[in-house]
Scaffold this motif. Structure first.
Motif, PDB file in Angstrom:
ATOM      1  N   PRO A 201       0.818  -1.224   0.000  1.00 50.99           N
ATOM      2  CA  PRO A 201       0.000   0.000   0.000  1.00 50.99           C
ATOM      3  C   PRO A 201       0.844   1.263   0.000  1.00 50.99           C
ATOM      4  O   PRO A 201       1.882   1.321   0.663  1.00 50.99           O
ATOM      5  N   ARG A 202       0.425   2.247  -0.779  1.00 45.42           N
ATOM      6  CA  ARG A 202       1.058   3.567  -0.704  1.00 45.42           C
ATOM      7  C   ARG A 202       0.116   4.425   0.125  1.00 45.42           C
ATOM      8  O   ARG A 202      -0.839   4.993  -0.382  1.00 45.42           O
ATOM      9  N   SER A 203       0.376   4.453   1.433  1.00 40.63           N
ATOM     10  CA  SER A 203      -0.603   5.019   2.360  1.00 40.63           C
ATOM     11  C   SER A 203      -0.640   6.546   2.333  1.00 40.63           C
ATOM     12  O   SER A 203       0.225   7.191   1.765  1.00 40.63           O
ATOM     13  N   LYS A 204      -1.667   7.082   2.959  1.00 39.65           N
ATOM     14  CA  LYS A 204      -1.894   8.527   3.094  1.00 39.65           C
ATOM     15  C   LYS A 204      -1.911   9.245   1.742  1.00 39.65           C
ATOM     16  O   LYS A 204      -1.235  10.249   1.532  1.00 39.65           O
ATOM     17  N   ARG A 205      -2.721   8.714   0.805  1.00 41.05           N
ATOM     18  CA  ARG A 205      -2.867   9.423  -0.472  1.00 41.05           C
ATOM     19  C   ARG A 205      -3.972  10.461  -0.303  1.00 41.05           C
ATOM     20  O   ARG A 205      -5.020  10.399  -0.923  1.00 41.05           O
ATOM     21  N   ASP A 206      -3.731  11.429   0.587  1.00 44.48           N
ATOM     22  CA  ASP A 206      -4.761  12.416   0.905  1.00 44.48           C
ATOM     23  C   ASP A 206      -4.266  13.815   0.567  1.00 44.48           C
ATOM     24  O   ASP A 206      -3.231  13.980  -0.063  1.00 44.48           O
ATOM     25  N   GLU A 207      -5.022  14.808   1.002  1.00 51.56           N
ATOM     26  CA  GLU A 207      -4.700  16.203   0.668  1.00 51.56           C
ATOM     27  C   GLU A 207      -3.562  16.781   1.507  1.00 51.56           C
ATOM     28  O   GLU A 207      -3.045  17.837   1.200  1.00 51.56           O
ATOM     29  N   SER A 208      -3.214  16.093   2.609  1.00 53.67           N
ATOM     30  CA  SER A 208      -2.177  16.636   3.496  1.00 53.67           C
ATOM     31  C   SER A 208      -0.799  16.440   2.862  1.00 53.67           C
ATOM     32  O   SER A 208      -0.655  15.774   1.841  1.00 53.67           O
ATOM     33  N   ALA A 263       5.299   7.262  -2.552  1.00 56.36           N
ATOM     34  CA  ALA A 263       4.611   8.136  -1.594  1.00 56.36           C
ATOM     35  C   ALA A 263       5.391   9.440  -1.407  1.00 56.36           C
ATOM     36  O   ALA A 263       4.809  10.531  -1.394  1.00 56.36           O
ATOM     37  N   LEU A 264       6.705   9.342  -1.285  1.00 53.10           N
ATOM     38  CA  LEU A 264       7.525  10.552  -1.097  1.00 53.10           C
ATOM     39  C   LEU A 264       7.421  11.473  -2.308  1.00 53.10           C
ATOM     40  O   LEU A 264       7.221  12.680  -2.179  1.00 53.10           O
ATOM     41  N   VAL A 265       7.548  10.883  -3.487  1.00 56.34           N
ATOM     42  CA  VAL A 265       7.585  11.685  -4.713  1.00 56.34           C
ATOM     43  C   VAL A 265       6.230  12.347  -4.970  1.00 56.34           C
ATOM     44  O   VAL A 265       6.162  13.526  -5.312  1.00 56.34           O
ATOM     45  N   GLU A 266       5.150  11.604  -4.787  1.00 55.81           N
ATOM     46  CA  GLU A 266       3.812  12.136  -5.069  1.00 55.81           C
ATOM     47  C   GLU A 266       3.561  13.436  -4.288  1.00 55.81           C
ATOM     48  O   GLU A 266       3.180  14.454  -4.857  1.00 55.81           O
ATOM     49  N   LYS A 267       3.815  13.399  -2.994  1.00 57.25           N
ATOM     50  CA  LYS A 267       3.515  14.592  -2.180  1.00 57.25           C
ATOM     51  C   LYS A 267       4.538  15.702  -2.392  1.00 57.25           C
ATOM     52  O   LYS A 267       4.207  16.881  -2.333  1.00 57.25           O
ATOM     53  N   THR A 268       5.777  15.321  -2.640  1.00 57.12           N
ATOM     54  CA  THR A 268       6.807  16.347  -2.855  1.00 57.12           C
ATOM     55  C   THR A 268       6.510  17.121  -4.139  1.00 57.12           C
ATOM     56  O   THR A 268       6.592  18.352  -4.163  1.00 57.12           O
ATOM     57  N   VAL A 269       6.145  16.413  -5.190  1.00 57.86           N
ATOM     58  CA  VAL A 269       5.862  17.072  -6.465  1.00 57.86           C
ATOM     59  C   VAL A 269       4.636  17.983  -6.321  1.00 57.86           C
ATOM     60  O   VAL A 269       4.627  19.119  -6.792  1.00 57.86           O
ATOM     61  N   ARG A 270       3.612  17.512  -5.630  1.00 51.72           N
ATOM     62  CA  ARG A 270       2.413  18.336  -5.437  1.00 51.72           C
ATOM     63  C   ARG A 270       2.740  19.577  -4.594  1.00 51.72           C
ATOM     64  O   ARG A 270       2.323  20.693  -4.915  1.00 51.72           O
ATOM     65  N   ALA A 271       3.518  19.387  -3.523  1.00 58.30           N
ATOM     66  CA  ALA A 271       3.881  20.525  -2.660  1.00 58.30           C
ATOM     67  C   ALA A 271       4.679  21.557  -3.452  1.00 58.30           C
ATOM     68  O   ALA A 271       4.511  22.765  -3.259  1.00 58.30           O
ATOM     69  N   ALA A 272       5.547  21.095  -4.336  1.00 60.24           N
ATOM     70  CA  ALA A 272       6.361  22.026  -5.138  1.00 60.24           C
ATOM     71  C   ALA A 272       5.455  22.857  -6.042  1.00 60.24           C
ATOM     72  O   ALA A 272       5.618  24.071  -6.160  1.00 60.24           O
ATOM     73  N   LYS A 273       4.485  22.191  -6.665  1.00 54.72           N
ATOM     74  CA  LYS A 273       3.552  22.901  -7.568  1.00 54.72           C
ATOM     75  C   LYS A 273       2.725  23.910  -6.791  1.00 54.72           C
ATOM     76  O   LYS A 273       2.561  25.052  -7.198  1.00 54.72           O
ATOM     77  N   GLU A 274       2.199  23.475  -5.651  1.00 49.64           N
ATOM     78  CA  GLU A 274       1.255  24.319  -4.915  1.00 49.64           C
ATOM     79  C   GLU A 274       1.935  25.489  -4.195  1.00 49.64           C
ATOM     80  O   GLU A 274       1.266  26.379  -3.707  1.00 49.64           O
ATOM     81  N   ASN A 275       3.249  25.450  -4.086  1.00 51.18           N
ATOM     82  CA  ASN A 275       3.930  26.520  -3.361  1.00 51.18           C
ATOM     83  C   ASN A 275       4.841  27.375  -4.244  1.00 51.18           C
ATOM     84  O   ASN A 275       5.626  28.177  -3.719  1.00 51.18           O
ATOM     85  N   ASN A 276       4.733  27.186  -5.543  1.00 50.44           N
ATOM     86  CA  ASN A 276       5.483  28.024  -6.493  1.00 50.44           C
ATOM     87  C   ASN A 276       6.968  28.150  -6.180  1.00 50.44           C
ATOM     88  O   ASN A 276       7.495  29.265  -6.143  1.00 50.44           O
ATOM     89  N   VAL A 277       7.622  27.049  -5.965  1.00 46.22           N
ATOM     90  CA  VAL A 277       9.051  27.104  -5.641  1.00 46.22           C
ATOM     91  C   VAL A 277       9.884  27.084  -6.928  1.00 46.22           C
ATOM     92  O   VAL A 277       9.369  26.750  -8.001  1.00 46.22           O
ATOM     93  N   THR A 278      11.160  27.456  -6.781  1.00 45.08           N
ATOM     94  CA  THR A 278      12.036  27.468  -7.967  1.00 45.08           C
ATOM     95  C   THR A 278      12.669  26.107  -8.211  1.00 45.08           C
ATOM     96  O   THR A 278      13.001  25.757  -9.329  1.00 45.08           O
ATOM     97  N   GLU A 279      12.895  25.352  -7.140  1.00 38.52           N
ATOM     98  CA  GLU A 279      13.442  24.009  -7.303  1.00 38.52           C
ATOM     99  C   GLU A 279      13.204  23.164  -6.056  1.00 38.52           C
ATOM    100  O   GLU A 279      12.725  23.657  -5.033  1.00 38.52           O
TER     101      GLU A 279
END
Ligand code: KG4
Ligand code: ZN
Length: 354
Positions: A201-208, A263-279
């Motif tokens: 399972p890839r747990s915690k596939r939520d909005e957090s 799991a790590l990549v999914e949330k990291t990529v989403r966080a990067a998009k949602e926070n307008n970071v440069t890298e």
């Protein structure tokens, strides 16, 4: 130009380094305790402190000698103040205090997690980092997703609710009978395995932006070990498991790594998009994992930066680099500063703790 001596002893490496301007490593000495702890399958705190006591003065002297810079020409002494094992931290902090007193140099108490962040400043010194950046710290003790808006300014977006990523690697490694530490050994086994052989399972596939790895760990345990008592012997679930003979260690390693990295990549990529970071900056022991590096690069539209392999796991250079930016900001620590075994990395905590 600043020249900082950095000292690290928060876990199982006694390390010291001399770094110029937070970017150029003049020397980097690491005495690892891996062999000492391997027979226990994890870090044994009392043994760790004793080994730090035995190693620290030779390690620091070596780092200073290798740098070619005498103590008199150093600008400050930076040391890991926390988080970490209390007994281990005390060895480094007390040694650094002694040196600061003897040499008259300022003392800088550094957050170990901030050290991992600043390992990125050592990796490609000529390519300036533009804030804001997203930082994923993945180590044996921590999994933290941070928004870094300036030097020393962090906003915590999320982190693990249970096991750290490296801890999960180490526990599953132990279940599979692989040597300590589990991370690099699972990576090696995974390279020979099939990542689709098991559906974990890839747990915690939520909005957090939080992670949870204990469910994954339990799923692996159910799949691979003989349940307690069924062969007539009592054993703990993780301490002394017996791997079923029909299980392919390589396939389990590959499938587990795939689920955790996913799991790590999914949330990291989403966080990067949602926070307008440069890298995206990746740091900590688990950032040595090539599956994690590759997947993050493949799935992120933004540049991904990670440290060279020797700077992913604990070292003194990252503490010296973090010390440089603290020194430049005019921050200094008192000689009576105490260790902080549980010290979260927030801009707030950093300022208040002095
Ligand atoms: O940053 P670090 O040296 O110490 C802490 O601050 O915790 O990280 C050590 C962790 C261990 O859990 C180890 O298994 C993991 O980093 N690690 C890896 C790899 N190399 C080290 N995990 C996955 N893949 C690797 N190649
Ligand atoms: Zn670390």
């Amino acid at each position: 130009m600043t020249t900082i001596l950095g000292i690290e002893s928060s876990c199982d490496e006694t390390a010291a380094a001399v770094v110029v301007d937070g970017r150029t490593i003049l020397s980097n000495v690491i005495a690892t305790q891996i062999d000492l702890h391997a027979r226990y399958g994890g870090v044994f705190p009392e043994l760790a402190s004793r080994a730090h006591v035995e190693a620290i003065s030779a390690v620091v002297d070596q780092a200073v000698a290798d740098s070619g810079i005498p103590y008199a020409k150093m600008d400050a002494i930076a040391v890991t103040r926390g988080p970490g094992l209390v007994g281990s931290l005390l060895v480094g902090v007390n040694y650094a205090k002694g040196l600061a007193l003897a040499t008259g140099k300022p003392l800088l108490g550094i957050n170990h997690l901030e050290g991992h962040v600043y390992s990125l400043w050592l990796s490609e010194p000529r390519r300036e980092i533009q804030f804001p950046v997203l930082v994923l710290i993945v180590s044996g003790g921590h999994t933290e997703l941070l928004l870094m808006t300036n030097h020393g300014e962090y906003q915590r977006l999320g982190g693990t609710l249970d096991d750290a990523a490296g801890e999960a690697f180490d526990k599953v490694g132990r279940m599979l009978g692989l040597p300590f530490p589990g991370g690099p050994n699972i990576e090696r086994a995974a390279q020979m395995g099939n990542a689709t052989a098991y559906k974990f399972p890839r747990s915690k596939r939520d909005e957090s932006y939080d992670f949870s790895f204990s469910g994954l760990k339990t799923a692996v345990m159910r799949e691979v070990t003989i349940p307690q008592g069924t062969d007539g012997k009592k054993r703990g679930p993780e301490k002394n498991p017996k791997v079923r003979s029909d299980v392919s260690v390589n396939d389990v390693a590959a499938s587990f790594q795939d689920a955790l990295v996913g799991a790590l990549v999914e949330k990291t990529v989403r966080a990067a998009k949602e926070n307008n970071v440069t890298e995206i900056l990746l740091a900590g022991g688990v950032s040595a994992n090539s599956a994690l590096r590759q997947r993050l690069r493949a799935e992120s539209a933004l540049p991904v930066r990670y440290p060279p392999l020797n700077l992913c796991t604990d070292n003194g250079a990252m503490i010296a680099a973090a010390g440089h930016f603290r020194f430049e900001a005019g921050l200094r620590s008192d000689l009576d500063m105490d260790v902080q075994p549980m010290w979260p990395l927030t801009s707030d905590a950093y300022e208040k703790q002095g």
